[in-house]
Design an enzyme around this catalytic site. Structure first.
Site, PDB file in Angstrom:
ATOM      1  N   LYS A  71       6.995 -13.886   1.471  1.00  0.00           N
ATOM      2  CA  LYS A  71       8.049 -12.859   1.459  1.00  0.00           C
ATOM      3  C   LYS A  71       7.994 -11.999   2.716  1.00  0.00           C
ATOM      4  O   LYS A  71       9.018 -11.757   3.350  1.00  0.00           O
ATOM      5  CB  LYS A  71       7.871 -11.994   0.197  1.00  0.00           C
ATOM      6  CG  LYS A  71       8.908 -10.891   0.054  1.00  0.00           C
ATOM      7  CD  LYS A  71       9.086 -10.511  -1.388  1.00  0.00           C
ATOM      8  CE  LYS A  71       8.076  -9.489  -1.872  1.00  0.00           C
ATOM      9  NZ  LYS A  71       8.410  -8.120  -1.457  1.00  0.00           N
ATOM     10  N   SER A  72       6.809 -11.545   3.089  1.00  0.00           N
ATOM     11  CA  SER A  72       6.698 -10.681   4.277  1.00  0.00           C
ATOM     12  C   SER A  72       7.165 -11.416   5.527  1.00  0.00           C
ATOM     13  O   SER A  72       7.898 -10.867   6.350  1.00  0.00           O
ATOM     14  CB  SER A  72       5.245 -10.245   4.483  1.00  0.00           C
ATOM     15  OG  SER A  72       4.867  -9.362   3.477  1.00  0.00           O
TER      16      SER A  72
ATOM     17  N   GLY B 124      11.164  -2.286  -0.496  1.00  0.00           N
ATOM     18  CA  GLY B 124      10.596  -1.311   0.446  1.00  0.00           C
ATOM     19  C   GLY B 124      10.528  -1.886   1.853  1.00  0.00           C
ATOM     20  O   GLY B 124      10.754  -1.192   2.845  1.00  0.00           O
TER      21      GLY B 124
ATOM     22  N   ARG C 160      10.905   5.985  -3.733  1.00  0.00           N
ATOM     23  CA  ARG C 160       9.729   5.623  -2.916  1.00  0.00           C
ATOM     24  C   ARG C 160       9.702   6.425  -1.614  1.00  0.00           C
ATOM     25  O   ARG C 160      10.732   6.743  -1.045  1.00  0.00           O
ATOM     26  CB  ARG C 160       9.728   4.105  -2.665  1.00  0.00           C
ATOM     27  CG  ARG C 160       9.525   3.387  -3.991  1.00  0.00           C
ATOM     28  CD  ARG C 160       9.336   1.931  -3.827  1.00  0.00           C
ATOM     29  NE  ARG C 160       8.111   1.620  -3.095  1.00  0.00           N
ATOM     30  CZ  ARG C 160       7.825   0.417  -2.658  1.00  0.00           C
ATOM     31  NH1 ARG C 160       8.657  -0.584  -2.870  1.00  0.00           N
ATOM     32  NH2 ARG C 160       6.699   0.191  -2.009  1.00  0.00           N
TER      33      ARG C 160
ATOM     34  N   GLN D 131       4.404  -1.906   6.752  1.00  0.00           N
ATOM     35  CA  GLN D 131       5.815  -1.498   6.770  1.00  0.00           C
ATOM     36  C   GLN D 131       6.027  -0.391   7.798  1.00  0.00           C
ATOM     37  O   GLN D 131       7.012  -0.395   8.534  1.00  0.00           O
ATOM     38  CB  GLN D 131       6.260  -1.059   5.375  1.00  0.00           C
ATOM     39  CG  GLN D 131       6.289  -2.242   4.409  1.00  0.00           C
ATOM     40  CD  GLN D 131       6.764  -1.881   3.014  1.00  0.00           C
ATOM     41  OE1 GLN D 131       6.997  -0.717   2.719  1.00  0.00           O
ATOM     42  NE2 GLN D 131       6.895  -2.880   2.163  1.00  0.00           N
TER      43      GLN D 131
ATOM     44  N   ASP E  78      -1.406  -6.066  -2.598  1.00  0.00           N
ATOM     45  CA  ASP E  78      -0.454  -6.530  -3.618  1.00  0.00           C
ATOM     46  C   ASP E  78      -1.134  -7.334  -4.726  1.00  0.00           C
ATOM     47  O   ASP E  78      -0.524  -7.612  -5.757  1.00  0.00           O
ATOM     48  CB  ASP E  78       0.647  -7.375  -2.968  1.00  0.00           C
ATOM     49  CG  ASP E  78       1.566  -6.523  -2.096  1.00  0.00           C
ATOM     50  OD1 ASP E  78       1.579  -5.295  -2.270  1.00  0.00           O
ATOM     51  OD2 ASP E  78       2.266  -7.098  -1.236  1.00  0.00           O
TER      52      ASP E  78
ATOM     53  N   LYS F  33       3.934   2.059  -4.937  1.00  0.00           N
ATOM     54  CA  LYS F  33       4.553   0.728  -4.832  1.00  0.00           C
ATOM     55  C   LYS F  33       5.775   0.699  -5.768  1.00  0.00           C
ATOM     56  O   LYS F  33       6.284   1.746  -6.151  1.00  0.00           O
ATOM     57  CB  LYS F  33       3.537  -0.364  -5.187  1.00  0.00           C
ATOM     58  CG  LYS F  33       2.393  -0.460  -4.190  1.00  0.00           C
ATOM     59  CD  LYS F  33       2.860  -0.966  -2.850  1.00  0.00           C
ATOM     60  CE  LYS F  33       1.750  -0.994  -1.820  1.00  0.00           C
ATOM     61  NZ  LYS F  33       2.239  -1.255  -0.472  1.00  0.00           N
TER      62      LYS F  33
ATOM     63  N   ARG G 296       1.182   1.491  -9.689  1.00  0.00           N
ATOM     64  CA  ARG G 296       0.472   0.312 -10.210  1.00  0.00           C
ATOM     65  C   ARG G 296      -0.909   0.647 -10.762  1.00  0.00           C
ATOM     66  O   ARG G 296      -1.450  -0.134 -11.558  1.00  0.00           O
ATOM     67  CB  ARG G 296       0.373  -0.783  -9.128  1.00  0.00           C
ATOM     68  CG  ARG G 296       1.696  -1.485  -8.899  1.00  0.00           C
ATOM     69  CD  ARG G 296       1.605  -2.647  -7.933  1.00  0.00           C
ATOM     70  NE  ARG G 296       2.908  -3.288  -7.806  1.00  0.00           N
ATOM     71  CZ  ARG G 296       3.324  -3.961  -6.736  1.00  0.00           C
ATOM     72  NH1 ARG G 296       2.535  -4.087  -5.686  1.00  0.00           N
ATOM     73  NH2 ARG G 296       4.516  -4.521  -6.725  1.00  0.00           N
TER      74      ARG G 296
ATOM     75  N   ARG H 221       5.431  -7.658  -9.653  1.00  0.00           N
ATOM     76  CA  ARG H 221       4.017  -8.066  -9.652  1.00  0.00           C
ATOM     77  C   ARG H 221       3.320  -7.676 -10.964  1.00  0.00           C
ATOM     78  O   ARG H 221       2.414  -8.367 -11.405  1.00  0.00           O
ATOM     79  CB  ARG H 221       3.279  -7.487  -8.446  1.00  0.00           C
ATOM     80  CG  ARG H 221       3.823  -8.053  -7.145  1.00  0.00           C
ATOM     81  CD  ARG H 221       2.889  -7.887  -5.971  1.00  0.00           C
ATOM     82  NE  ARG H 221       3.615  -7.988  -4.729  1.00  0.00           N
ATOM     83  CZ  ARG H 221       4.041  -9.116  -4.173  1.00  0.00           C
ATOM     84  NH1 ARG H 221       3.808 -10.280  -4.758  1.00  0.00           N
ATOM     85  NH2 ARG H 221       4.713  -9.095  -3.039  1.00  0.00           N
TER      86      ARG H 221
HETATM   87  C1  S3P Z   1       4.603  -5.420   3.084  1.00  0.00           C
HETATM   88  C2  S3P Z   1       3.589  -4.543   3.281  1.00  0.00           C
HETATM   89  C3  S3P Z   1       2.832  -3.913   2.189  1.00  0.00           C
HETATM   90  C4  S3P Z   1       3.015  -4.662   0.875  1.00  0.00           C
HETATM   91  C5  S3P Z   1       4.437  -5.012   0.622  1.00  0.00           C
HETATM   92  C6  S3P Z   1       5.003  -5.873   1.742  1.00  0.00           C
HETATM   93  C7  S3P Z   1       5.312  -5.963   4.259  1.00  0.00           C
HETATM   94  O1  S3P Z   1       3.290  -2.595   2.021  1.00  0.00           O
HETATM   95  O2  S3P Z   1       2.508  -3.896  -0.186  1.00  0.00           O
HETATM   96  O3  S3P Z   1       4.558  -5.721  -0.594  1.00  0.00           O
HETATM   97  O4  S3P Z   1       5.991  -7.001   4.148  1.00  0.00           O
HETATM   98  O5  S3P Z   1       5.206  -5.356   5.324  1.00  0.00           O
HETATM   99  P1  S3P Z   1       2.718  -1.382   2.927  1.00  0.00           P
HETATM  100  O6  S3P Z   1       2.944  -1.739   4.314  1.00  0.00           O
HETATM  101  O7  S3P Z   1       3.528  -0.192   2.534  1.00  0.00           O
HETATM  102  O8  S3P Z   1       1.291  -1.261   2.547  1.00  0.00           O
END
Ligand code: S3P
Length: 431
Positions: free
Chosen positions: A23-24, A95, A123, A170, A317, A344, A348, A390
């Site tokens: 996904k990322s 997010g 958030r 992020q 995660d 999150k 969680r 999740r």
């Molecule tokens: C992600 C970064 C993580 C993760 C999220 C996806 C990303 O969040 O928890 O599910 O794709 O950059 P944070 O960067 O806020 O820790």
């Protein structure tokens, strides 16, 4: 909607599985290909709702994207080629979409609004709006820039030298995307290394980026050409089956073609330290990312350990599913420094403690984590997901490993990241 599903206990997990694309990496492939020059073919893109939020937002900004059965084609517009969206950019539950797009758009010469579902609108966004403002952005949100909807009036940006107090991919990615369209250099430092897919993809595409452990620097107005991208299977999606296979005796699964980037491999390293039998095979590098197959067996006894500090961003995660595994490990598992879990898709820490306790776990909530006294497994019961994908998948694995099964309410949220979750679960579960 309140889609309840009962998950009955399974004897073990068996078989070979391939997961949807990471996904990322999928979000980043969509975004970076849209501002590259030329055509990219992306294979393995994840098509859960979160990634579709990014894809549809990019389309709304004029990017031509063709979705085919097994690939997505993007005609990149270059770093100044996006156009003003005619509607609100709907980031849904994601997010990653709202934070990364904020950075992407902050330096564009137009007006935009980013919003999402009721969970996303709660958030925290100051972590990105505050440094973006320091770069010269005109970005606003509810409660002084804290919550979506976010409004951006495009401005010329200047590079920043920023220490992010939170290790967050992020935040880092948002600022790197803003830095791409800024005057001068952007330098981001973080206390622990968060996932580094943006840095790796930028390097793959030929952008002027340098990484020195916890510091990334990027030359502003750095342009790059499109390249085809292959996305590996999602290690976070795999973690539900890996976790399940380590606690259900006689399990034997093989996970094919999964992303094994060290910044994402914390769950595997932690389970191995707890005594699990996990083997990495066929390790290779594809588009700057480590990819391989995993063999997981459920024969070994697990023991509780302490997880904290630099390990936390490497498995952030996976902490809910790690909590389930810990209920089956001998002794105490302590999870510290994980306060980010509170912001999150849901809180969680609170959610997992409450739901596992209902199933009979001996688990104590801490401000920054939890303590689990393992060894007696889980009985089962009725649980809720809090609208968090999740959480829902974690509870499903808890159901498989429980004595009596688990009824989970509100499971449709799983589609945000893993639309074929139940299909794969039913394929591997031996009842
Ligand atoms: C992600 C970064 C993580 C993760 C999220 C996806 C990303 O969040 O928890 O599910 O794709 O950059 P944070 O960067 O806020 O820790």
């Amino acid at each position: 909607m309140n889609n309840s599903i009962f998950v009955k206990p399974a004897k073990c997990l068996k078989g070979e599985i391939t997961l949807p694309g990471d996904k990322s990496i999928s979000h980043r492939a969509l975004i970076l290909s849209s501002i590259a020059y030329g055509k990219s073919v992306i294979k393995g893109l994840q098509k859960g709702k979160d990634c579709l939020s990014t894809l549809n937002s990019l389309k709304l900004m004029g990017v031509e994207i063709e979705e085919r059965e097994d690939e997505v084609i993007i005609w990149g517009k270059g770093h100044c080629g996006l156009k003003e969206p005619v509607d609100v950019l709907n980031c849904g539950n994601s997010g990653t979409t709202i934070r990364l797009l904020s950075g992407l758009i902050a330096g564009q010469n137009f007006y935009s609004v980013l919003s999402g579902d009721k969970y996303l609108r709660e958030r925290p966004m100051k972590r990105v709006t505050e440094p973006l403002r320091r770069m010269g952005s005109s970005i606003f949100g509810r409660e002084k820039g804290q919550f979506p909807p976010l409004t951006i009036v495009g401005k010329k940006l200047k590079g920043i030298d920023y220490f992010s107090p939170i290790p967050s991919a992020q935040i880092k990615s948002c600022l790197l995307l803003a830095g791409l369209n800024s005057e001068g250099k952007t330098i981001i430092r973080e206390p622990y290394l968060s996932r580094d897919h943006t840095e790796r993809m930028l390097k793959f595409l030929g952008a002027k980026i340098k990484v020195n452990h916890l510091t990334v620097s990027l030359k502003g107005r750095s342009q790059f050409s499109a390249r085809d991208i292959i996305i590996p299977g999602d290690i976070s999606a795999a973690s539900f089956f890996i976790g399940g296979a380590t606690i259900l005796k006689d399990s034997k699964i093989k996970v094919l073609n999964v992303g094994l980037n060290p910044t994402r491999r914390g769950f595997i390293d932690t389970l191995t330290k707890m005594g699990a039998d996990i083997r990495i095979i066929n390790l290779k590098r594809v588009c700057e990312e480590e990819v391989g197959d995993l063999e997981v067996r459920g024969e070994n006894e697990l023991k509780g350990i302490t997880i904290k500090g630099a390990m936390i961003p490497r498995l952030i995660d996976e902490i809910p599913i790690l909590a389930v595994v810990s209920c089956f490990a001998q002794g105490e598992t302590i999870i510290k420094d994980a306060q980010e879990l509170r912001v999150k898709e849901t809180d969680r820490i609170k959610a997992i403690v409450k739901e596992l306790r209902k199933m009979g776990a001996n688990i104590e909530e801490k401000d920054d984590g939890m303590i689990i006294e393992g060894g007696k497994g889980l009985k089962g019961g009725e649980c809720r997901s809090y609208g968090d994908h999740r959480m829902a998948m974690t509870l499903a694995v808890a159901g498989l490993a429980s004595e009596e099964g688990v009824k989970i309410s509100d499971t449709e949220c799983i589609a945000t990241s893993f639309p074929n979750f139940w299909e794969i679960l039913n394929y591997v579960a031996d009842y």
